[in-house]
Design an enzyme around this catalytic site. Structure first.
Site, PDB file in Angstrom:
ATOM      1  N   GLN A  98       0.849  -1.182   0.000  1.00 32.42           N
ATOM      2  CA  GLN A  98       0.000   0.000   0.000  1.00 32.42           C
ATOM      3  C   GLN A  98       0.888   1.236   0.000  1.00 32.42           C
ATOM      4  OE1 GLN A  98      -2.267   1.358   3.642  1.00 32.42           O
ATOM      5  NE2 GLN A  98      -3.966   0.384   2.542  1.00 32.42           N
ATOM      6  N   TYR A 169      -7.021  10.177   5.389  1.00 32.21           N
ATOM      7  CA  TYR A 169      -5.617  10.482   5.127  1.00 32.21           C
ATOM      8  C   TYR A 169      -5.519  11.371   3.884  1.00 32.21           C
ATOM      9  CZ  TYR A 169      -4.719   6.933   8.657  1.00 32.21           C
ATOM     10  OH  TYR A 169      -4.695   6.226   9.835  1.00 32.21           O
ATOM     11  N   GLY A 315      -6.796  -7.971  10.044  1.00 36.07           N
ATOM     12  CA  GLY A 315      -5.668  -7.207  10.550  1.00 36.07           C
ATOM     13  C   GLY A 315      -5.317  -7.615  11.959  1.00 36.07           C
ATOM     14  N   CYS A 339      -8.840 -12.322  18.791  1.00 31.23           N
ATOM     15  CA  CYS A 339      -8.592 -10.905  19.083  1.00 31.23           C
ATOM     16  C   CYS A 339      -9.694 -10.389  20.004  1.00 31.23           C
ATOM     17  CB  CYS A 339      -8.568 -10.110  17.785  1.00 31.23           C
ATOM     18  SG  CYS A 339      -8.456  -8.324  18.008  1.00 31.23           S
ATOM     19  N   CYS A 342      -8.959  -5.027  22.211  1.00 27.39           N
ATOM     20  CA  CYS A 342      -8.463  -4.109  23.243  1.00 27.39           C
ATOM     21  C   CYS A 342      -7.634  -2.982  22.655  1.00 27.39           C
ATOM     22  CB  CYS A 342      -7.640  -4.876  24.274  1.00 27.39           C
ATOM     23  SG  CYS A 342      -6.138  -5.629  23.596  1.00 27.39           S
ATOM     24  N   CYS A 357       0.967  -7.589  20.855  1.00 27.13           N
ATOM     25  CA  CYS A 357      -0.426  -7.979  21.073  1.00 27.13           C
ATOM     26  C   CYS A 357      -0.628  -8.336  22.534  1.00 27.13           C
ATOM     27  CB  CYS A 357      -0.768  -9.170  20.183  1.00 27.13           C
ATOM     28  SG  CYS A 357      -2.419  -9.854  20.449  1.00 27.13           S
ATOM     29  N   GLU A 407      -8.028 -22.516  41.855  1.00 33.83           N
ATOM     30  CA  GLU A 407      -8.950 -21.391  41.722  1.00 33.83           C
ATOM     31  C   GLU A 407      -9.973 -21.481  42.854  1.00 33.83           C
ATOM     32  OE1 GLU A 407     -11.381 -18.417  41.186  1.00 33.83           O
ATOM     33  OE2 GLU A 407      -9.499 -18.564  40.033  1.00 33.83           O
ATOM     34  N   LYS A 425     -19.191  -7.167  24.922  1.00 35.20           N
ATOM     35  CA  LYS A 425     -17.820  -7.608  25.192  1.00 35.20           C
ATOM     36  C   LYS A 425     -17.662  -9.096  24.858  1.00 35.20           C
ATOM     37  CE  LYS A 425     -14.858  -5.691  26.981  1.00 35.20           C
ATOM     38  NZ  LYS A 425     -14.639  -5.469  28.407  1.00 35.20           N
ATOM     39  N   ALA A 452      -6.228 -20.928  48.490  1.00 37.48           N
ATOM     40  CA  ALA A 452      -4.774 -21.018  48.637  1.00 37.48           C
ATOM     41  C   ALA A 452      -4.343 -20.345  49.937  1.00 37.48           C
ATOM     42  CB  ALA A 452      -4.081 -20.364  47.447  1.00 37.48           C
TER      43      ALA A 452
END
Length: 642
Positions: A98, A169, A315, A339, A342, A357, A407, A425, A452
């Site tokens: 590009q 742009y 992307g 993805c 975020c 990432c 946990e 979300k 724990a």
């Protein structure tokens, strides 16, 4: 019927499939050429199965503005480009480039120097700076230089060249009437405003030949008041349709609504798909490449099968998982790192930090962060089943360590349970589900409802303890709290607690705003009370995410009280002090969202009693997913050296 994984001929170029890694800014050499690190990053995506790979946008000169991207105007630039092309080709992928004339009004020189643009319009970042218009002679020089850079790209082995004419742009500033006020042959009518695009196309043909594929990326719908509407976008598409372009790369938005161009966690799947549908309905026949949260394989397959689009641009999903195509083809969709929108990749770039990432620490470090087999047998005990803890446990299992995860609640997820609770979300919920599946797939021993304590940990005799138990919500002491229906925000989100009809959310940070939006979507009457003078001032996130969330709040029915202090809770109401005095607000449920605090007591208790103890994520200090995931990954990756 077209499919994702069939070979396809676009503009005379044969691709092995229809999946494209789209251009995104990335680290370049000191002279803006493709760096070795960027080359490794591109090659990994070719290795991962993408049929067409783009590097970052390339500038064709730095005469008028400082180059803020890759560059292609010297033989040295072309040399390094050719090496990237060669290595991408080795995996059967084709290479697209590009080319851009620059950023124009959205560039940042400094707060005192106005950038150049199509016309005398305000600079985006400093509206008091009025851009200087390019002269016709300067435009002609840029067009000629564009052709020269295109010839360098062809010599380097690039397979298709794309004109960067989108998103507000510089080239788009010439196309758009809101930014182009010229009265010469480059302004006025739509034909005149598009003139520069056709001149750039012809410059490429003049230096590269008529058979060299040329594409164009443009924005049919700016999606902000005063910007281009779909009606004009369709007219532009009609003019481009018979102009010999290999394909039209479609986009949406501009910096004024950046989240439409660089999508966030808050947008829906296929959020730009309506553009391709409208253009097809208008009779546009050119091949389309579309993007915008298209990382649902079933949706991508459907879009291709129906002929709505010919190429699927991925992307940010390619940053999260460079092997997305291979995994889809093999039916391993549960292994795809999804993805989460975020935009930590963009945030890092905005902060002049290295772009990586949040959920894939190897992005940008493809040759650096190899997971080597464990050099000795060790038992790794991870405390906490949130993103950091699960990442640490998975990484430990991958290296061959004995991994056990405790946990205290009845299910894994940690803060992701709350973060992924709102319907908008869903990306975060997908990521949580992915981690849980990977924990079990890699054979991690999981003990739920396991508290724990120092005694229990020592009894387990681990060699290494990873403390990833998160942080605790701060519960402010407000008079009368015991009289009202009061719940902490993350508890409400993770447990799905029902509220009354009139809800006050105390705290206008990220969690508070997302909680308020979720409750408003349920039909609740919601008020946010925030002590600071704006919402989200404490949120540390990408500007487009911030913009998206604020616009969602503005478009909702949520009432916002900033510079306000909640002073008391009474039955059926709360008392608030604000600039214009005290107020009483009807309130069936008060939701507390005022921050978090880490607890280091367990780490202190274990000091000197276990061979190695590491604290990660929110257990260190309240932070973000990127901190927890990267700390969990690197602690295990480097374990023998720590």
């Amino acid at each position: 019927m077209a499919t994702l994984f069939e070979k396809v001929n676009i503009g005379g170029l044969e691709l092995k499939n229809r999946m494209v890694m789209t251009p995104m800014g990335f680290m370049f050499d000191i002279d803006n050429g493709i760096s070795e690190r960027q080359r490794n990053y591109l090659v990994e995506r070719a290795k991962g199965g993408f049929g067409l790979v783009y590097p970052a946008t390339h500038f064709i000169e730095d005469r008028f503005e400082k180059c803020q991207a890759n560059a292609l105007w010297t033989a040295s630039h072309a040399d390094r480009l050719s090496l990237a092309v060669e290595q991408v080709h080795q995996y059967g992928a084709k290479f697209a480039l590009q080319l851009s004339l620059g950023l124009g009004r959205v560039s940042i020189i400094n707060q005192f120097t106005a950038p150049k643009s199509a016309s005398e319009v305000p600079s985006f970042w400093y509206p008091n700076l009025i851009c200087q218009p390019f002269t016709k002679e300067e435009i002609h020089w840029m067009v000629e230089q564009f052709g020269y850079s295109a010839s360098l790209a062809k010599c380097a082995g690039v397979d298709v060249l794309e004109i960067h004419a989108y998103g507000g742009y510089l080239i788009d500033q010439f196309i758009s009437s809101n930014w182009n006020k010229r009265t010469d042959e480059y302004g006025g009518s739509l034909e005149n405003r598009l003139r520069i695009v056709f001149e750039l196309r012809d410059a490429v043909r003049a230096t590269c030949g008529d058979d060299f594929p040329v594409a164009v990326k443009f924005t049919p719908d700016h999606s902000f008041e005063g910007g281009r509407t779909m009606e004009e976008g369709i007219e532009i598409a009609k003019m481009l349709d018979d102009a010999g372009f290999a394909y039209l790369h479609l986009d949406r938005g501009a910096y004024e609504c950046w989240y439409n161009a660089v999508t966030t966690t808050y947008q829906e799947r296929g959020c730009q798909l309506y553009i391709a549908e409208a253009l097809r309905e208008a009779g546009i026949r050119s091949p389309f490449m579309i993007q915008g949260k298209m990382d649902d394989a079933d949706l991508a397959e459907k879009v291709v099968a129906e002929g709505t689009a010919d190429l699927i641009g991925l992307g940010h999903p390619s940053l999260a998982d460079p092997h997305w195509p291979k995994k889809v083809k093999a039916g391993l969709t549960d292994d795809i790192i999804p993805c989460i929108g975020c935009n930590e990749c963009l945030y890092n770039a905005c902060m002049s930090r290295f772009k990586t990432c949040a959920i894939n620490p190897a992005t940008g470090f493809e040759k650096d962060y190899e997971l080597k087999p464990a050099t000795e047998a060790q038992k790794i005990l991870v405390i906490g089943g949130g993103p950091g803890g699960m990442t640490a446990a998975i990484t430990a299992a991958k290296r061959g360590f004995e991994a056990e995860l405790w946990e205290k609640s009845a299910e894994l997820g940690g803060t992701l349970k709350a973060a992924g609770a709102p319907l908008f979300k869903y990306d975060t919920k997908r990521y949580m589900d992915y981690l849980i599946k990977q924990v079990h797939k890699h054979g991690v021993t999981v003990r739920l409802r396991k508290e724990a304590t120092e005694e229990e940990i020592l009894r387990a005799k681990p060699d290494v303890v990873i403390l990833a138990a998160g942080s605790k919500a701060i519960l402010p002491r407000i008079p009368g709290c015991e009289k009202g229906n009061v719940v902490e925000a993350t508890t409400l989100l993770s447990q799905g607690i029902e509220t009354g009809e009139k809800v006050v959310v105390l705290g206008g940070g990220l969690v508070g705003c997302e909680t308020a939006l979720m409750l408003e979507a349920q039909g609740k009457d919601v008020t946010i009370v925030e002590m600071l003078d704006q919402l989200l001032l404490t949120a540390v996130h990408a500007p487009n995410n911030d913009q998206a969330l604020k616009d969602m709040i503005a478009a909702s029915k949520i009432k916002v009280m900033t510079s306000s202090e909640l002073t008391a809770v009474e039955k059926g109401k709360v008392c608030v002090n604000c600039d214009d005095g005290g107020k009483e607000i009807d309130c069936d449920t008060l939701v507390l969202s005022v921050g978090f605090r880490s607890d280091h007591s367990l780490a202190e208790a274990l000091e000197g009693k276990v061979n190695k103890v590491f604290t990660i994520g929110d257990n260190v200090q309240p932070g973000k997913i990127i901190h927890a995931v990267h700390q969990g990954f690197h602690t295990i990756r480097l374990l023998e050296d720590l």
